[in-house]
Design a protein around this motif. Structure first.
Motif, PDB file in Angstrom:
ATOM      1  N   HIS A 206      14.141   9.273   2.653  1.00 15.42           N
ATOM      2  CA  HIS A 206      13.619  10.561   2.180  1.00 15.42           C
ATOM      3  C   HIS A 206      14.511  11.660   2.749  1.00 15.42           C
ATOM      4  N   ALA A 207      14.880  12.623   1.888  1.00 12.98           N
ATOM      5  CA  ALA A 207      15.778  13.684   2.333  1.00 12.98           C
ATOM      6  C   ALA A 207      15.021  14.679   3.198  1.00 12.98           C
ATOM      7  N   ASP A 208      14.291  15.574   2.585  1.00 10.26           N
ATOM      8  CA  ASP A 208      13.502  16.555   3.328  1.00 10.26           C
ATOM      9  C   ASP A 208      12.562  17.242   2.349  1.00 10.26           C
ATOM     10  N   GLY A 209      11.723  18.130   2.883  1.00 13.17           N
ATOM     11  CA  GLY A 209      10.797  18.876   2.039  1.00 13.17           C
ATOM     12  C   GLY A 209       9.462  18.174   1.882  1.00 13.17           C
ATOM     13  N   GLY A 210       8.525  18.450   2.795  1.00 19.47           N
ATOM     14  CA  GLY A 210       7.190  17.867   2.698  1.00 19.47           C
ATOM     15  C   GLY A 210       7.145  16.438   3.200  1.00 19.47           C
TER      16      GLY A 210
ATOM     17  N   SER B 278      24.015   9.042  -3.644  1.00 24.35           N
ATOM     18  CA  SER B 278      23.225   9.104  -4.866  1.00 24.35           C
ATOM     19  C   SER B 278      21.828   9.584  -4.494  1.00 24.35           C
ATOM     20  N   SER B 279      21.098  10.137  -5.478  1.00 24.77           N
ATOM     21  CA  SER B 279      19.755  10.649  -5.174  1.00 24.77           C
ATOM     22  C   SER B 279      18.919  10.713  -6.439  1.00 24.77           C
ATOM     23  N   VAL B 280      17.607  10.763  -6.250  1.00 28.40           N
ATOM     24  CA  VAL B 280      16.666  10.978  -7.343  1.00 28.40           C
ATOM     25  C   VAL B 280      15.658  12.023  -6.896  1.00 28.40           C
ATOM     26  N   TYR B 281      15.070  12.680  -7.899  1.00 23.36           N
ATOM     27  CA  TYR B 281      14.047  13.686  -7.629  1.00 23.36           C
ATOM     28  C   TYR B 281      12.802  13.343  -8.427  1.00 23.36           C
TER      29      TYR B 281
ATOM     30  N   GLN C 234      17.195   9.760  -1.255  1.00 19.13           N
ATOM     31  CA  GLN C 234      18.651   9.610  -1.247  1.00 19.13           C
ATOM     32  C   GLN C 234      19.065   8.165  -0.991  1.00 19.13           C
ATOM     33  N   MET C 235      20.184   7.799  -1.570  1.00 17.02           N
ATOM     34  CA  MET C 235      20.917   6.602  -1.147  1.00 17.02           C
ATOM     35  C   MET C 235      22.086   7.098  -0.306  1.00 17.02           C
ATOM     36  N   VAL C 236      22.202   6.592   0.913  1.00 19.65           N
ATOM     37  CA  VAL C 236      23.246   7.064   1.809  1.00 19.65           C
ATOM     38  C   VAL C 236      24.113   5.897   2.276  1.00 19.65           C
ATOM     39  N   LYS C 237      25.363   6.206   2.526  1.00 19.43           N
ATOM     40  CA  LYS C 237      26.307   5.244   3.107  1.00 19.43           C
ATOM     41  C   LYS C 237      26.771   5.804   4.443  1.00 19.43           C
TER      42      LYS C 237
ATOM     43  N   GLY D  55       0.814  -1.215   0.000  1.00 18.84           N
ATOM     44  CA  GLY D  55       0.000   0.000   0.000  1.00 18.84           C
ATOM     45  C   GLY D  55       0.844   1.260   0.000  1.00 18.84           C
ATOM     46  N   LEU D  56       0.204   2.372   0.342  1.00 13.57           N
ATOM     47  CA  LEU D  56       0.871   3.667   0.325  1.00 13.57           C
ATOM     48  C   LEU D  56       1.696   3.861   1.607  1.00 13.57           C
ATOM     49  N   VAL D  57       2.863   4.500   1.458  1.00 15.71           N
ATOM     50  CA  VAL D  57       3.773   4.716   2.586  1.00 15.71           C
ATOM     51  C   VAL D  57       4.097   6.204   2.670  1.00 15.71           C
ATOM     52  N   LEU D  58       3.717   6.831   3.780  1.00 16.29           N
ATOM     53  CA  LEU D  58       3.993   8.242   4.017  1.00 16.29           C
ATOM     54  C   LEU D  58       5.381   8.396   4.631  1.00 16.29           C
ATOM     55  N   LEU D  59       6.182   9.327   4.086  1.00 17.32           N
ATOM     56  CA  LEU D  59       7.566   9.496   4.529  1.00 17.32           C
ATOM     57  C   LEU D  59       7.750  10.823   5.254  1.00 17.32           C
ATOM     58  N   GLY D  60       8.526  10.795   6.315  1.00 19.30           N
ATOM     59  CA  GLY D  60       8.935  12.009   6.997  1.00 19.30           C
ATOM     60  C   GLY D  60      10.393  12.316   6.675  1.00 19.30           C
ATOM     61  N   THR D  61      10.913  13.388   7.244  1.00 16.05           N
ATOM     62  CA  THR D  61      12.289  13.795   6.975  1.00 16.05           C
ATOM     63  C   THR D  61      13.280  12.730   7.451  1.00 16.05           C
ATOM     64  N   HIS D  62      14.172  12.299   6.553  1.00 15.00           N
ATOM     65  CA  HIS D  62      15.216  11.307   6.820  1.00 15.00           C
ATOM     66  C   HIS D  62      14.639   9.949   7.219  1.00 15.00           C
ATOM     67  N   GLN D  63      13.395   9.698   6.881  1.00  9.53           N
ATOM     68  CA  GLN D  63      12.812   8.390   7.206  1.00  9.53           C
ATOM     69  C   GLN D  63      13.361   7.331   6.269  1.00  9.53           C
ATOM     70  N   VAL D  64      13.766   6.201   6.827  1.00  8.35           N
ATOM     71  CA  VAL D  64      14.298   5.093   6.047  1.00  8.35           C
ATOM     72  C   VAL D  64      13.151   4.390   5.314  1.00  8.35           C
ATOM     73  N   ILE D  65      13.384   4.063   4.051  1.00  2.00           N
ATOM     74  CA  ILE D  65      12.407   3.268   3.297  1.00  2.00           C
ATOM     75  C   ILE D  65      12.687   1.800   3.608  1.00  2.00           C
ATOM     76  N   GLU D  66      11.782   1.157   4.289  1.00  2.00           N
ATOM     77  CA  GLU D  66      11.964  -0.228   4.712  1.00  2.00           C
ATOM     78  C   GLU D  66      11.310  -1.157   3.698  1.00  2.00           C
ATOM     79  N   TYR D  67      12.107  -1.652   2.771  1.00  2.00           N
ATOM     80  CA  TYR D  67      11.617  -2.562   1.736  1.00  2.00           C
ATOM     81  C   TYR D  67      11.311  -3.913   2.381  1.00  2.00           C
ATOM     82  N   ASN D  68      10.062  -4.332   2.254  1.00  2.00           N
ATOM     83  CA  ASN D  68       9.619  -5.507   3.005  1.00  2.00           C
ATOM     84  C   ASN D  68       9.501  -6.773   2.160  1.00  2.00           C
ATOM     85  N   LYS D  69       9.594  -6.653   0.832  1.00  2.00           N
ATOM     86  CA  LYS D  69       9.491  -7.814  -0.041  1.00  2.00           C
ATOM     87  C   LYS D  69      10.885  -8.179  -0.527  1.00  2.00           C
TER      88      LYS D  69
END
Length: 298
Positions: free
Chosen positions: A273-277, A243-246, A234-237, A179-193
């Motif tokens: 997620h980096a920031d902004g909304g 690396s990043s996408v917009y 962002q992709m962060v190490k 389903g839909l996933v709401l992101l906050g600032t610097h929230q990690v995207i937790e890929y579950n599959k």
């Protein structure tokens, strides 16, 4: 109102016609003139009353329109409050889960460093059979009053990753679903599959790729949004962007990024997620993915 005026006129007429039978024609004419003037005054009063009624009716119509508009706004606000309450509830559940997970990590690190003591959750203290002490990060020497400092906010990755065995074959591919996933600032995207996780280097509980051996890695991720809010992913190490996408504010906008990067054993890579909304990712299908593969050891 008209009937009332007619009755008043008739009453006045009968009063003068019956009460004064000896009145001459001039008196009658004078009385009729008086009656006409009274009738005109009554008619003017009637007109004013009708005008006030019309004005009141118009005001009632305007008030009804305002009331309908307020009811619509009230309905929208209730929906927003309901949605916000649901989001807050989900966030609280997540906070509680993170608190429990944080406690487990603290306990694991503590027991690893001090196997002869028992961990107690009370104020981050540790207890022995005979005394209560704090633990110090650098050394375990007691200070005055048998208390020494312990900072649970230090980076524990160096502790838990030093024992990672070197693995020569590493490949993982995961996706975000459910389903839909709401992101906050610097929230990690937790890929579950998890589709592929050769070497067990992807931690599905935290959404982290923990590098098991130094080498050259190919890393890639895709992003699809679900709302009209732009997303900067962002992709962060080790917390530093590599690396990043917009994604623009167009609904269901999709983008991807691929990079080849030299990673050291023990490095941690994740997508956030980096920031902004607060953008929302589309997890209805596996549009959002994270992939990595070891090309060769270094």
């Amino acid at each position: 109102m008209v009937a009332y005026i007619i009755l008043v006129i008739l009453g006045i007429y009968f009063q003068y016609s019956i009460g004064t039978p000896t009145s001459d024609a001039d008196d009658i004419a004078q009385q009729m003139s008086i009656l006409r003037r009274q009738f005109e005054h009554l008619n003017q009063d009637l007109i004013q009353v009708n005008q006030k009624l019309d004005s009141t009716s118009e005001q009632n119509v305007n008030l009804m329109k305002k009331m309908n508009a307020l009811e619509k706004d009230n309905t929208k606000l209730r929906l927003v409050v309901h949605s916000t309450s649901k989001t807050n509830s989900e966030l609280l559940d997540r906070v509680h889960a993170l608190e429990e997970e944080n406690y487990v990590i603290k306990k694991t690190v503590y027991n690893f460093r001090h196997p002869d003591w028992n961990f107690d959750t009370l104020n981050g203290k540790a207890k022995t059979p005979t005394k209560e002490v704090f633990l110090q990060q650098e050394n375990d020497t007691p200070l005055t009053n048998n208390y020494i400092e312990f900072d649970f906010n230090t980076n524990i990755l160096s502790t838990v990753t030093t024992s990672i065995p070197t693995i020569s074959k590493v490949a993982f591919s995961v996706a975000l679903t459910g389903g839909l996933v709401l992101l906050g600032t610097h929230q990690v995207i937790e890929y579950n599959k998890v589709y592929t996780n050769i070497g067990n280097s992807y931690d599905v509980r935290h959404g982290h790729f923990i590098v098991p051996s130094t080498g050259m890695f190919l890393l890639s991720f895709t992003v699809m949004t679900a709302t009209d809010i732009q997303a900067y992913i962002q992709m962060v190490k080790n917390g530093v962007e590599i690396s990043s996408v917009y994604c623009s504010s167009n609904r269901n906008d999709m983008d991807s990024q691929t990079t080849v990067h030299l990673l050291q054993k023990g490095d941690v890579v994740w997508i956030r997620h980096a920031d902004g909304g607060t953008p929302t990712l589309n997890g209805n299908d596996p549009y959002n993915t994270f992939t990595g593969v070891l090309l060769y050891d270094v």
